[in-house]
Design a protein around this motif. Structure first.
Motif: not given
Length: 201
Positions: A52, A55, A61-63, A65-66, A85, A88, A92
Motif C-alpha cells: 500500500r 502505491n 488503479s485496481p484494474r 494492479r489486476s 487476480w 479480479r 474489471a
C-alpha cells in the motif's frame, strides 16, 4: 486438515485470527494463503502495508494492479495468484481479456496496460535481462519514472509473496474451481492444481 502446503498447521494467534476473520468477511472462507502465513501474520500484514505504501504516491488503479499481477503471476507460474487476480481482472475487463493476459495475449488491454503487462512478465522471468529500451517502452506508453518505479516495486513485492507460497506447496483454494470464470480457469495450465478439499471457515 493437518497440513498447509508442505508444512504442518501453525498455532492460531490473535493476529492470525484477525486475518482469518477478514477472509471470511471478504470471500466467505479462510484462504489457504492466510493459513500458511499464520506462521508469521505480522510479516504478511507488514508486506501488504508495504504494498500500500508503494502505491500511495502514484495510485495504480485496481484494474492496473489486476493487469500487473495476472501478467507476472502467469509468467512466474503461480496458479494461485493467477486465478485470484485473473478473476479480479475478469470483473474489471471481461473474462476473455483476463484469460488472454494469463496466456500472454494482451489484445483486450489498452496501450498503457499492454506495456505494463509486458514489463511485469520481464520482471518475473528475468529481471537481469531488462534493458533501457524496455523502460523506454513504459515511458512511451505514458508512464513517468516515478510511476515506473512504483510498477516495478509493486511487482517485485508480489513476487516475494508468490515465491513463499509456491515454494511451500500452497495450492489454490477449492472454491476457486466454481467462482472463477471457466475461460479464466482453463487458461491457468501451470503451477499447482486447485485444492480438492473445501477449507473450513
Amino acid at each position: 486438515m493437518d497440513r498447509i502446503g508442505f508444512l504442518g498447521i501453525p498455532d492460531v494467534t490473535a493476529e492470525a485470527q484477525q486475518i482469518f476473520d477478514e477472509d471470511v468477511a471478504e470471500v466467505g472462507y479462510v484462504m489457504s494463503v492466510s493459513r500458511l502465513w499464520a506462521y508469521q501474520p505480522a510479516t504478511v500484514t507488514g508486506l501488504f502495508a508495504l504494498l500500500r505504501q508503494v502505491n500511495a504516491g502514484d495510485r495504480l488503479s485496481p484494474r492496473q494492479r489486476s493487469v500487473l499481477v495476472a501478467a507476472f503471476a502467469s509468467a512466474f507460474g503461480d496458479s494461485y495468484c493467477s486465478l485470484m487476480w485473473g478473476n479480479r481482472l475478469a470483473q474489471a475487463a471481461g473474462a476473455e481479456t483476463a484469460a488472454g493476459v494469463l496466456k500472454g495475449v494482451d489484445d483486450g488491454l489498452d496501450d498503457s496496460e499492454q506495456a505494463m503487462a509486458a514489463w511485469a512478465r520481464k520482471v518475473a522471468r528475468d529481471p537481469n535481462g531488462t534493458t533501457e529500451a524496455d523502460v523506454q517502452e513504459l515511458r512511451d506508453a505514458g508512464f513517468d519514472d516515478s510511476q515506473i518505479f512504483t510498477i516495478t516495486a509493486f511487482v517485485a513485492l508480489r513476487l516475494a509473496f508468490s515465491t513463499v507460497n509456491d515454494a511451500l506447496g500452497l495450492r489454490p483454494d477449492a472454491p476457486l474451481r466454481s467462482t472463477v470464470p471457466a475461460v479464466v480457469r482453463d487458461a491457468v495450465t501451470f503451477g499447482r492444481p486447485i485444492d480438492d478439499v473445501e477449507d473450513e471457515a
